[in-house]
Design a protein around this motif. Structure first.
Motif, PDB file in Angstrom:
ATOM      1  N   ASP A  96      37.111  45.377  37.292  1.00 21.04           N
ATOM      2  CA  ASP A  96      37.542  44.004  37.982  1.00 21.04           C
ATOM      3  C   ASP A  96      37.820  44.553  39.455  1.00 21.04           C
ATOM      4  O   ASP A  96      36.957  43.698  40.622  1.00 21.04           O
ATOM      5  CB  ASP A  96      38.586  42.682  37.657  1.00 21.04           C
ATOM      6  CG  ASP A  96      37.257  42.220  36.259  1.00 21.04           C
ATOM      7  OD1 ASP A  96      36.550  42.615  35.881  1.00 21.04           O
ATOM      8  OD2 ASP A  96      38.478  41.811  35.272  1.00 21.04           O
ATOM      9  N   CYS A  97      38.608  44.953  40.246  1.00 26.97           N
ATOM     10  CA  CYS A  97      38.199  45.430  41.178  1.00 26.97           C
ATOM     11  C   CYS A  97      38.561  46.773  41.429  1.00 26.97           C
ATOM     12  O   CYS A  97      38.431  46.817  42.829  1.00 26.97           O
ATOM     13  CB  CYS A  97      40.195  45.397  41.532  1.00 26.97           C
ATOM     14  SG  CYS A  97      41.433  43.710  40.708  1.00 26.97           S
ATOM     15  N   LYS A 106      33.167  47.633  43.455  1.00 22.91           N
ATOM     16  CA  LYS A 106      34.891  46.939  44.319  1.00 22.91           C
ATOM     17  C   LYS A 106      35.418  47.828  44.677  1.00 22.91           C
ATOM     18  O   LYS A 106      35.633  48.802  43.762  1.00 22.91           O
ATOM     19  CB  LYS A 106      35.042  45.980  42.574  1.00 22.91           C
ATOM     20  CG  LYS A 106      33.776  44.821  42.713  1.00 22.91           C
ATOM     21  CD  LYS A 106      34.301  43.757  41.033  1.00 22.91           C
ATOM     22  CE  LYS A 106      33.644  43.031  40.781  1.00 22.91           C
ATOM     23  NZ  LYS A 106      34.000  42.423  39.694  1.00 22.91           N
TER      24      LYS A 106
END
Length: 790
Positions: free
Chosen positions: A37-38, A43
């Motif tokens: 997610d990061c 990302k």
């Protein structure tokens, strides 16, 4: 930090053996679950990405993200185990459980192994299947060669300038090593440098490509690596593997069109079946190493530049290939039904014959294997299959220019640094009927190839941009060939005897001779045969084939050189150690055998190499003969011209004898025993020659510790230098200055500088001795300039 959690985690670490860590199945799911997610894809939260191993290896102000072999000092573990809510990773959720922590720690302790080519970033490039004929950019600065037009446009777009053109001697050295694998002969080099023809570079390229034997011998290494072919090794003794050496050599000698070359490997006959059949390993093997699966992997890697090894165990994590793709191609090869196994576990599903690119056509599963393989060959080599032609021209570009247009060369699903260049070369191959020599000539005639090599930086791979050709290390075979030629220490014959080319007949160049017609010579008749040759200068190499029905003793300049009483095994001899300038006498004592009159004959053929020319010396009626009833020729004996024995086919039709003679004469014909045709030894292995139990598309370009040790004090190299020092003194004389100049030209294609000359003379000493020459040879061969092709 929670001490109980740390203690528990450390305890679990001990339960995860380092050797058992599986990145794809155990580590990557954890990283993807907690970090995607990061820090994955596009990302880069906090400026940190972890799509690749290289990104994870970064160091920041807080330390190394991964301290390989030491999880406790790795920033990743510190963040995973931290109790600080502002610091702990991942910042949300419950974090990693104890088993996941133990797995990541064990993975770091194991050196963070990573699946080659694996990335968490979604692939955005999909190579086209079919070729696109490009429109060539306009020529710049008078550089009209199509490859230069494409590259110059690329350089202009990237605000870079074209590298300067190398000077003539450097070009000659580079192109000799690239095309035939040998250093240029000093005499031929001087002739080339003196040539005022502006087209002399193109003429030199053409001349080298016309040298069928040296071309074939050199490129044997390239294709042996790629086709997993060798002369000894796993499977050859017990019949689980077969050579394709004779087929391969003949194909290279004849410059067989590449589409036919590949077709004969994919749908083989007996002479070329060793590639398709792979290695039948002894004992129990994994599902991913069965012969049909090896076929799928080999065809995919060699001809299409794709990796089906991962997809032979499970759906690939690095590209689009599925388990069913590998098994489908394997099923096309197999005569029996194949059950699909995932991670070595049977699935109960039977593989259906399947072609990897169905948009080009399909395999008919109802046909027998031989028909299916022909269909695979047709689908692989058809002009519409751009993967096939792109892959081989990319390999040639890599071999000649030092780096692939797609790099690595077995990752043809990756984006090329110049798609126009790749497609142009692939179309050029197809337009020229798959003539690989024409592609090589086309590349070598470009200013791009003839440019100065780029300067390499330590971290150049991550930031690489085209800046010209890249310097290449000599292959093991090139290095050994160079030393053999300079020192005269080549073995007398090769381990693999190339087949006699179909367009040559060595037997016609020499004749069987005797004192009479030899048809019905008395049993036990002994004669002398003699020939004198004048040598103004010593040749570079002299090889001879000799046999006699039934016995002979060969003397050169009064010294016995060889003898044999088995006429059915012709001998190959190196005559160089026995020759001198001026007159050289060849004397043979030949004897017939048997209990009654029978056919007798003597056969001799020598080839003397001087510069680029070959002089032939064969037994014929220019020899003289005399009877030798007591085993010697009397001083007052009558010498008369030898007689060519009628009905030469008496021996020539004896298949067992003349087939052996022809193959050995083939070695004589080239006058060069080449390392590519020899079994690998410890020196060649330390220099990077693989054992060829796996397909190898590129060899390491970095010096290894083992290689450094072997070059420094290995027995094989030391022995060659010790034996070669006498030959060097014999060739260049004892004058140190002449010896230094001669060896520099032969090894580096240039004269030494004043400083190099002074240092070299200090090494040789005031009096040239075999020991000082040995030291000088070693210092010369250890120069990077000698070992690099640039």
């Amino acid at each position: 930090m929670n001490c109980s959690l740390l203690i528990t985690s450390l305890a679990i670490f001990c339960l995860v053996p380092v050797s058992a860590i599986d990145f794809v199945h155990e580590v990557s799911p954890i990283l993807k679950k907690h970090c995607a997610d990061c820090h994955m894809g596009d990302k880069h939260k906090g400026g940190f990405a972890m799509n690749t191993r290289e990104e994870l290896m970064r160091e920041n102000d807080d330390g190394l993200v991964l301290a390989l072999g030491n999880s406790k000092d790795s920033l990743m573990m510190h963040l995973i185990l931290s109790e600080d809510e502002d610091e702990r990773m991942p910042p949300k959720g419950d974090g990693l459980n104890e088993k996941e922590i133990a797995t990541i720690a064990a993975w770091i302790n194991a050196g963070a192994p990573w699946e080659p080519g694996f990335t968490f970033k979604k692939k955005t490039y999909e190579p086209p299947l079919r070729l696109n004929r490009p429109v060539l950019p306009a020529a710049q600065n008078g550089r009209t060669h199509p490859l230069d037009r494409i590259i110059d446009a690329h350089l202009t777009k990237n605000r870079a300038t074209a590298p300067i053109t190398i000077e003539e001697a450097s070009f000659a050295r580079r192109v000799h090593l690239d095309i035939v694998g040998l250093l240029p002969d000093p005499t031929a080099l001087q002739s080339y440098l003196a040539d005022a023809d502006p087209a002399k570079r193109e003429k030199l390229v053409a001349k080298l490509l016309e040298n069928q034997q040296d071309y074939a011998s050199h490129w044997m290494s390239f294709w042996n690596d790629l086709l997993r072919n060798d002369y000894v090794g796993t499977g050859y003794i017990d019949g689980g593997r077969s050579q394709i050496s004779a087929w391969l050599y003949q194909s290279l000698f004849d410059n067989k069109p590449y589409n036919r070359f590949a077709s004969e490997l994919i749908a083989p006959d007996q002479s070329s079946a060793g590639f398709a059949n792979g290695i039948k390993w002894r004992g129990e093997v994994s599902a991913g190493q069965t012969v049909p699966i090896q076929y799928a992997q080999s065809v995919g890697q060699t001809f299409l530049g794709i990796n089906l090894k991962c997809a032979s165990c499970h759906d690939s994590f690095t590209d689009q290939w599925k388990l069913t793709d590998s098994y489908g191609l394997a099923a096309a090869f197999s005569a029996d039904k194949i059950e699909i196994a995932r991670c070595d576990k049977p699935t109960g599903k039977i593989a259906e014959p399947y072609w990897l690119y169905p948009e080009l056509g399909k395999i008919d599963p109802s046909q027998p294997p031989a028909v299916r393989l022909k269909q695979v060959a047709e689908l692989t080599t058809m002009p519409a299959n751009g993967r096939f032609s792109r892959t081989v021209v990319n390999r040639l570009w890599h071999r000649l220019m030092g780096r692939g247009i797609v790099h690595p060369v077995d990752a043809m699903d990756s984006e090329p640094w110049n798609a126009t260049l790749l497609d142009y070369l692939a179309i050029y191959l197809v337009d020229n009927q798959y003539d690989l020599k024409k592609v090589i000539a086309h590349i070598c005639s470009s200013q791009a190839y003839q440019s100065k090599t780029e300067t390499l930086l330590v971290d150049e791979e991550s930031k690489w941009k085209y800046a010209g050709p890249r310097a290449k290390r000599m292959t093991a075979e090139q290095f050994v060939d160079a030393i053999w030629r300079i020192t005269g220490t080549a073995p007398p014959q090769t381990d693999f005897a190339p087949p006699l080319p179909s367009n040559q007949s060595s037997a016609a160049r020499a004749s069987w001779i005797w004192i009479n017609d030899g048809v019905q010579s008395p049993a036990g008749e002994t004669i002398g045969l003699k020939k004198t040759i004048e040598l103004a200068t010593l040749p570079q190499a002299v090889r001879a084939v000799i046999t006699c029905d039934n016995q002979f003793i060969l003397h050169i300049n009064g010294k016995e050189v060889a003898r044999s009483d088995n006429w059915m095994v012709p001998q190959v001899l190196d005559l160089m150690p026995h020759l001198r300038t001026g007159a050289n006498e060849i004397f043979v004592l030949a004897k017939n055998a048997g209990e009654a009159p029978n056919g007798a004959g003597f056969y001799f053929q020598a080839h003397m190499q001087q510069a680029e020319k070959t002089a032939l010396l064969g037994s014929d009626d220019s020899w003289i003969a005399a009877v030798a009833p007591s085993g010697t020729v009397a001083a007052d004996a009558t010498w008369q011209p030898a007689v060519k024995v009628p009905n030469q086919n008496t021996w020539n039709q004896n298949e067992a004898v003349m087939q052996g003679a022809h193959t050995q004469m083939m070695q004589v014909e080239s006058l060069r025993v080449r390392a590519a045709l020899m079994k690998s030894d410890l020196l060649m292995r330390s220099l990077g020659r693989p054992n060829r139990e796996q397909i190898v598309s590129s060899r390491p370009n970095d010096l290894t510790t083992l290689e450094a040790m072997d070059l420094n004090n290995g027995n094989i190299l030391a022995s060659m230098l010790e034996r070669g020092s006498d030959a060097v003194i014999k060739r260049f004389g004892t004058d140190p200055s002449a010896l230094v100049d001669g060896l520099y030209v032969q090894a580096l294609s240039r004269l030494p500088s004043a400083e190099e000359k002074q240092i070299s003379l200090e090494v040789l000493g005031a009096t040239t001795t075999p020991a000082s020459v040995q030291d000088f040879l070693w210092s010369l061969f250890m120069l990077p300039e000698f070992q690099l092709i640039r």
